[in-house]
Each structure stands twice: as C-alpha cells, then as structure tokens.
Design an enzyme around this catalytic site. Structure first.
Site, short mmCIF file in Angstrom:
data_model
loop_
_atom_site.label_atom_id
_atom_site.label_comp_id
_atom_site.label_asym_id
_atom_site.label_seq_id
_atom_site.Cartn_x
_atom_site.Cartn_y
_atom_site.Cartn_z
N GLY A 30 74.35 29.87 22.39
CA GLY A 30 72.94 29.99 22.74
C GLY A 30 72.34 31.35 22.51
N SER A 31 72.91 32.15 21.61
CA SER A 31 72.34 33.48 21.37
C SER A 31 70.94 33.38 20.78
CB SER A 31 73.26 34.31 20.46
OG SER A 31 73.44 33.67 19.21
N LEU A 103 73.98 20.41 17.44
CA LEU A 103 74.82 19.79 16.42
C LEU A 103 74.69 18.27 16.31
CD1 LEU A 103 78.08 21.88 16.96
CD2 LEU A 103 76.12 22.35 15.47
N ILE A 106 69.04 14.00 16.04
CA ILE A 106 67.95 13.73 16.98
C ILE A 106 67.58 12.25 16.88
CG2 ILE A 106 65.57 14.28 17.59
CD1 ILE A 106 67.62 16.52 18.11
N HIS A 122 68.79 26.40 10.02
CA HIS A 122 70.09 26.16 9.39
C HIS A 122 70.54 27.44 8.68
CE1 HIS A 122 73.31 23.73 7.71
NE2 HIS A 122 73.12 24.37 6.57
#
Length: 207
Positions: A30-31, A103, A106, A122
């Site tokens: 989550g950086s 990852l 959706i 991406h």
C-alpha cells in the site's frame, strides 16, 4: 504523454457536494495508497474515504489505521459478483475508485456502477508486459529479460479485461543494459509516487 478525460458531468456535479470521496483498492503493502492519501490530505475538495483490500494480512491495512482512513477486507470469493463491495462503496458515498497495486479483476457490477470512474496504474508501458499475472517484480523481470531500452508506468481506465482499459497517461524511464530488475523497480516506483496523484487530480478536476 496523453490524457483523456470523461468527467465533464462528474466535475460539474462535484459543486453540489462538499468533497469528492475516493476509495483506494490495494492488495499488498500500500505504499502508493499512502502516497495518494498524503497528497490529498489537505485538499478541500477531495477525501480518501475508504481503503479496500482482498487480503487480511495486507500491510495497507496498517497504513489505513495510521492515516485514520476507514478500511474493509473482502476476500477473493466476494469479488466474483462484487455485490457487497458495491454496497460498501455506496455506503461510503464513493465517487471515484483508484486501484493501487490491486490484483483481482474488477467485477462487472462495479464497472457498470462507476463507468470511467475506476482507474489503475500498471508498472510497464502497456500493452507490453500486461495481463493477468503480470504485476510487481514479475513485470520488471520481464522487462530486463526482454532487454527493453525503456519502461515506465501506464495509468488507465479499468474495463473487464486485465490492463486493457483506455490509456490516460504513460510516463517513461530508461532501462540501462546493466540494470537489474530491482533497479528498474526503483525507477518505476519513483514515477508512480511522482505522477499517480498528479494524474488523479487531473482527471478529477479536468485540467
């Protein structure tokens, strides 16, 4: 670089509410999510209202706690239909969805609910090195193995296929013949941190 916006009505509608609420989807550390949240932390018109992950041990959950952002976990099986995720987005009054290292595919129900309001980043210059299973270090390893002269990031709208949505913007960086996958990753991460929040802002405010 190129930029395509689909937000004229959306931007007009934002005047009717106090803030636009963004949900960030992330599967790992989550950086990028934290970088985006900090970028908008003092913005009077945008709020990172929710962070969603598909992994209960994802470090992005700790980042959400530190940043005082609501977070939810939906395991992989919930993403098949996406109904509960859509309910959560509606409950949190989400206007816009950002994938930052997420990852899973959706589900269609979310694509229909948020047309041209879900974007992804991406770590390559799509269509090269994209598709299902191409993420993170796998991408950088493939770039080096192919002896590419440049790589970069692609920010794009999300559709029903992995990494095939309409491109919003691409930013490049050189790949030297001596670069390792780890060194390529560092260059790409630097591009992500510098440009992803900026592009989100461009889309939201159409400038």
């Amino acid at each position: 670089m190129r930029f395509i916006a689909h937000f004229s009505l959306f931007c007009a509608g934002r005047l009717l509410q106090t803030k636009m609420n963004i949900a960030i989807l992330a599967s790992g550390s989550g950086s990028n999510a934290e970088n985006i949240a900090r970028h908008f932390s003092n913005n009077k018109e945008v709020r990172i209202a929710l962070i969603i992950t598909n992994k209960k041990d994802a470090y992005v959950l700790e980042r959400a706690r530190t940043l005082n952002i609501a977070s939810l976990i939906f395991p992989k099986e919930e993403w098949i239909t996406g109904e509960r995720i859509m309910e959560a987005l509606i409950d949190h009054h989400i206007d816009f969805v950002v994938l930052a290292g997420f990852l899973l595919r959706i589900p269609d129900v979310l694509l229909h609910k948020y047309p041209n309001k879900i974007i992804n980043i991406h770590p390559s210059l799509l269509p090269k090195f994209g598709g299902k299973g191409m993420y993170g270090d796998r991408v950088h390893q493939a770039v080096v193995a192919a002896q590419e002269k440049e790589t970069g990031i692609t920010i794009h709208y999300v559709n029903e296929y992995y990494d095939e949505g309409e491109v919003i913007e691409q930013i490049t960086c050189p790949v030297l013949s001596t670069d390792t996958p780890e060194q390529v990753a560092e260059k790409v991460h630097a591009l992500e941190y510098a440009h992803f929040p900026r592009v989100i802002e461009k889309i939201l405010f159409n400038h």
